[in-house]
Design a protein around this motif. Structure first.
Motif, short mmCIF file in Angstrom:
data_model
loop_
_atom_site.label_atom_id
_atom_site.label_comp_id
_atom_site.label_asym_id
_atom_site.label_seq_id
_atom_site.Cartn_x
_atom_site.Cartn_y
_atom_site.Cartn_z
N ARG A 123 0.91 -1.05 0.02
CA ARG A 123 0.01 0.17 0.18
C ARG A 123 0.98 1.61 -0.46
O ARG A 123 1.89 1.43 -0.02
N THR A 124 0.06 2.37 -0.57
CA THR A 124 0.75 3.61 -0.51
C THR A 124 0.20 4.49 -0.16
O THR A 124 -1.05 4.40 -0.23
N ALA A 125 0.91 5.41 1.42
CA ALA A 125 0.61 5.60 2.45
C ALA A 125 0.90 6.81 2.48
O ALA A 125 2.15 6.26 3.25
N PHE A 126 0.83 7.59 3.28
CA PHE A 126 1.05 8.67 3.56
C PHE A 126 1.04 8.42 5.47
O PHE A 126 -0.31 7.58 5.85
N GLY A 172 5.43 12.13 6.03
CA GLY A 172 5.67 10.77 4.85
C GLY A 172 5.38 10.10 3.63
O GLY A 172 4.26 9.97 5.16
N VAL A 173 5.34 10.22 2.40
CA VAL A 173 4.54 8.80 1.88
C VAL A 173 5.37 8.20 1.69
O VAL A 173 6.94 7.80 1.23
N GLY A 174 5.44 6.56 2.01
CA GLY A 174 5.91 5.11 1.54
C GLY A 174 4.68 4.25 1.41
O GLY A 174 3.88 4.19 0.64
N GLY A 198 -5.32 9.43 1.13
CA GLY A 198 -4.08 8.81 2.25
C GLY A 198 -2.88 8.32 1.15
O GLY A 198 -2.19 8.28 1.76
N ASP A 199 -3.10 10.43 0.18
CA ASP A 199 -2.46 9.81 -0.64
C ASP A 199 -1.96 10.96 -0.49
O ASP A 199 -2.46 12.20 -0.16
N TRP A 200 -0.48 12.03 -1.40
CA TRP A 200 -0.49 13.11 -1.58
C TRP A 200 -0.10 13.48 -3.04
O TRP A 200 -0.07 12.96 -3.60
#
Length: 420
Positions: A145-148, A178-180, A365-367
């Motif tokens: 998942r990509t999420a901040f 941060g987004v990971g 949930g992301d930028w």
């Protein structure tokens, strides 16, 4: 099939009512102690000027943080390290571990994967406690998942500098995010393998970092309840960050990732999970991570869940730009509630607004990164503004509703530059 998660506002109203009536069990701290701390939390805060001064003169290190903290990338704030947003301009969509902010309640523990285990236990299981080792977790079906991850106090300093309101807590600007790209096992898979009972209502993940002392009281290790429905929805037990094992400061061996929720929900260095058939509370959703102040009842708001809407320029505050020369303004906007739909930029303090170009596909949930051209005309001070609107129709306000602990600042930030 997973139950449909209740809206967080519904869940929070239920837990708040149960807490007030004494029907939710306090995990690890006596109720009378929490009530005493609650009275302290609801009092007007004091934004520590000493904390701001120490941040400006910060050394490139912080007690208890393992990774290097070069001053061009980080501002040290006590046991924490805030990312300087301008340093993100040279990065991509994902925040490299080298640039990812650090929020520590105590200090980063060093834990060997071979020695780590996760214990799942409690009245919400059909049987006894179950243990998972690091290899056991990695053997489960992986999910990415990509999420901040964003601290609930991100932007806190602007309550004081823009709105002249005194608040307590770490003096974050906008770099406590941060987004990971997180890879790990579904929490739902772990709970079901552990024997989740039909009557389970809450889970309580707990970290392996040191116990937290507040107001002279030992609050124990960091822990914060989640509703079972949320745990079964999209929560991840992450062991990788951006295709690498989690760095120590970011939760190695395993951390929780709770998409869109405030950072405290994303417990690092996970050690155990209590599964309960009765409601649970902890200091981190009663005296902390709620909203107190004149706009809220004496016992505070419901516990914080989703993050709010924000925008930031990838440009240092007070930067100098050249008159008559085209500038490419860049930045990022994000929301925990709905995908960012549009971003507007003003280069004259809010008199005129223009749409920025979005450089990413908006996702909740992301930028999303954005850019806009600007040719400054006249030398002198200028104020840049960026405001986002998400797909629910919500737009960043001019003023954030204050609270004593400075959470969830969402107003448009006034970004000062000088044209020469």
């Amino acid at each position: 099939m997973s139950p449909v998660p209740p809206t967080e506002s519904v869940y929070d109203r239920i837990r708040l009512r149960q807490w007030r009536l004494g029907r939710a069990r306090t995990a690890g701290v006596e109720r009378r102690t929490l009530l005493k701390l609650l009275a302290t939390a609801s009092a007007a805060g004091s934004f520590a000027a000493a904390g701001q001064a120490s941040a400006r003169a910060a050394a490139p290190a912080a007690p208890g943080i393992v990774k290097p903290l070069p001053p061009e990338v980080f501002t040290v704030r006590g046991t924490n390290a805030e990312t300087n947003f301008a340093a993100l301009r040279s990065t991509g969509h994902l925040t490299p571990a080298s640039h990812f902010f650090v929020r520590n309640h105590t200090s980063t523990p060093r834990i060997a994967a071979a020695d780590w285990k996760l214990t799942v236990w409690g009245s919400g299981l059909r049987g006894p406690a179950v243990e998972f080792g690091y290899d056991d977790l990695r053997a489960l079906p992986p999910v990415t998942r990509t999420a901040f991850v964003e601290c609930a106090g991100n932007g806190r300093s602007y309550y004081t500098t823009q709105q002249n309101q005194q608040v307590s807590g770490t003096a974050w600007t906008l770099g406590a995010i941060g987004v990971g790209r997180w890879r790990g096992a579904r929490l739902s898979d772990v709970l079901r393998r552990a024997g989740l009972a039909a009557g389970a209502v809450d889970i309580l993940p707990r970290g392996l970092d040191a116990e937290v002392i507040s107001e002279g009281t030992n609050l124990g290790r960091v822990r914060r309840p989640l509703p079972v429905a949320k745990a079964l929805d999209d929560v991840l037990l992450a062991y990788e960050m951006n295709s690498e094992p989690l760095p120590p400061d970011h939760g190695f061996p395993v951390r929780l990732i709770v998409p869109s929720w405030v950072g405290i929900s994303n417990i690092k260095w996970l050690g155990d999970i209590e599964v309960s058939d009765e409601p649970l509370v902890s200091p981190w959703n009663t005296t902390l991570y709620r909203l107190f102040g004149d706009n809220y009842p004496p016992e505070g708001s419901a516990p914080l869940a989703r993050q709010t809407l924000k925008s930031a320029f990838e440009l240092a505050q007070g930067a100098t730009v050249t008159a008559g020369r085209k500038q490419m303004l860049t930045g990022r906007s994000w929301s925990g509630g709905a995908p960012v739909r549009s971003v507007e930029i003003s280069t004259d303090g809010g008199t005129h607004w223009h749409h920025a170009r979005l450089r990413d596909t908006p996702r909740r949930g992301d930028w999303v990164r954005w850019s806009a051209e600007w040719v400054p005309r006249e030398p002198g001070p200028a104020v840049l503004l960026a405001r986002a609107t998400d797909s629910s129709g919500r737009r960043q306000p001019e003023v954030a509703v204050p609270n004593t602990q400075g959470y969830l600042f969402d107003a448009v930030v006034r970004h000062s530059v000088t044209v020469v």
